[in-house]
Design a protein around this motif. Sequence first.
Motif, PDB file in Angstrom:
ATOM      1  N   CYS A  24       0.838  -1.202   0.000  1.00  0.00           N
ATOM      2  CA  CYS A  24       0.000   0.000   0.000  1.00  0.00           C
ATOM      3  C   CYS A  24       0.872   1.251   0.000  1.00  0.00           C
ATOM      4  O   CYS A  24       1.772   1.400   0.823  1.00  0.00           O
ATOM      5  N   HIS A  25       0.568   2.168  -0.925  1.00  0.00           N
ATOM      6  CA  HIS A  25       1.334   3.408  -1.086  1.00  0.00           C
ATOM      7  C   HIS A  25       0.555   4.633  -0.609  1.00  0.00           C
ATOM      8  O   HIS A  25       0.958   5.755  -0.898  1.00  0.00           O
ATOM      9  N   CYS A  26      -0.557   4.450   0.111  1.00  0.00           N
ATOM     10  CA  CYS A  26      -1.360   5.613   0.535  1.00  0.00           C
ATOM     11  C   CYS A  26      -0.597   6.444   1.569  1.00  0.00           C
ATOM     12  O   CYS A  26       0.302   5.962   2.263  1.00  0.00           O
ATOM     13  N   HIS A  27      -0.967   7.698   1.651  1.00  0.00           N
ATOM     14  CA  HIS A  27      -0.327   8.658   2.549  1.00  0.00           C
ATOM     15  C   HIS A  27      -0.405   8.211   4.013  1.00  0.00           C
ATOM     16  O   HIS A  27       0.575   8.306   4.757  1.00  0.00           O
ATOM     17  N   LEU A  28      -1.556   7.699   4.439  1.00  0.00           N
ATOM     18  CA  LEU A  28      -1.729   7.299   5.833  1.00  0.00           C
ATOM     19  C   LEU A  28      -0.813   6.131   6.198  1.00  0.00           C
ATOM     20  O   LEU A  28      -0.197   6.133   7.271  1.00  0.00           O
ATOM     21  N   CYS A  29      -0.697   5.154   5.317  1.00  0.00           N
ATOM     22  CA  CYS A  29       0.216   4.038   5.595  1.00  0.00           C
ATOM     23  C   CYS A  29       1.661   4.513   5.653  1.00  0.00           C
ATOM     24  O   CYS A  29       2.419   4.112   6.532  1.00  0.00           O
ATOM     25  N   ARG A  30       2.031   5.382   4.720  1.00  0.00           N
ATOM     26  CA  ARG A  30       3.410   5.882   4.721  1.00  0.00           C
ATOM     27  C   ARG A  30       3.710   6.614   6.020  1.00  0.00           C
ATOM     28  O   ARG A  30       4.763   6.408   6.627  1.00  0.00           O
ATOM     29  N   GLN A  31       2.794   7.478   6.461  1.00  0.00           N
ATOM     30  CA  GLN A  31       3.042   8.224   7.698  1.00  0.00           C
ATOM     31  C   GLN A  31       3.027   7.334   8.933  1.00  0.00           C
ATOM     32  O   GLN A  31       3.853   7.493   9.823  1.00  0.00           O
ATOM     33  N   ALA A  32       2.092   6.392   8.986  1.00  0.00           N
ATOM     34  CA  ALA A  32       1.984   5.522  10.164  1.00  0.00           C
ATOM     35  C   ALA A  32       3.220   4.645  10.347  1.00  0.00           C
ATOM     36  O   ALA A  32       3.578   4.305  11.471  1.00  0.00           O
ATOM     37  N   HIS A  33       3.887   4.301   9.252  1.00  0.00           N
ATOM     38  CA  HIS A  33       5.027   3.397   9.316  1.00  0.00           C
ATOM     39  C   HIS A  33       6.367   4.072   9.054  1.00  0.00           C
ATOM     40  O   HIS A  33       7.408   3.436   9.222  1.00  0.00           O
ATOM     41  N   GLY A  34       6.354   5.329   8.597  1.00  0.00           N
ATOM     42  CA  GLY A  34       7.608   5.996   8.282  1.00  0.00           C
ATOM     43  C   GLY A  34       8.345   5.291   7.167  1.00  0.00           C
ATOM     44  O   GLY A  34       9.561   5.133   7.201  1.00  0.00           O
ATOM     45  N   ALA A  35       7.588   4.843   6.164  1.00  0.00           N
ATOM     46  CA  ALA A  35       8.165   4.053   5.070  1.00  0.00           C
ATOM     47  C   ALA A  35       7.536   4.460   3.746  1.00  0.00           C
ATOM     48  O   ALA A  35       6.474   5.077   3.713  1.00  0.00           O
ATOM     49  N   ALA A  36       8.184   4.096   2.649  1.00  0.00           N
ATOM     50  CA  ALA A  36       7.693   4.440   1.317  1.00  0.00           C
ATOM     51  C   ALA A  36       6.393   3.720   0.982  1.00  0.00           C
ATOM     52  O   ALA A  36       5.566   4.226   0.227  1.00  0.00           O
TER      53      ALA A  36
END
Length: 143
Positions: A24-36
């Motif tokens: 998943c590349h969504c903004h929320l996943c990226r922010q929650a995990h600190g990953a691309a």
Amino acid sequence: MYGQCLCGAIAFEVKPPTKWSAHCHCHLCRQAHGAAFVTWFGVESQQVKLMHDDNMLHWYASSDAGERGFCRNCGSTIFFRSERWPGELHIVLANMCDPIDREVSAHVYFDRHVSWIRNFDKLNQLGGENGTTPLKSIDPDLN
């Protein structure tokens, strides 16, 4: 299949079969995990059994319709659940100690991927409002 958070305070078993697995590349996943991007897989909620009942799992409402489950001790985000997929639990693949019963099959919300990673695999690339509409690849090398 067995998984846990970083510190081991939250350990769980998942009974196969899984329903899907995707990056998943969504903004929320990226922010929650600190990953691309974050790699998830989905199962019916009743297929997951927590091994400890010590109240270390905390749920955070990350959007109007979704929550992320994380460890109160180490902060590992492990689970996601949403009204959009009632009865389904999404689990971060990286928190699994055992392999799951399927390969990752797609990139979801790919049209929102970060610009600083360019070399993606040949998996299906999906995007749009719901993250699951087939896309023409942004990278010409993948077309």
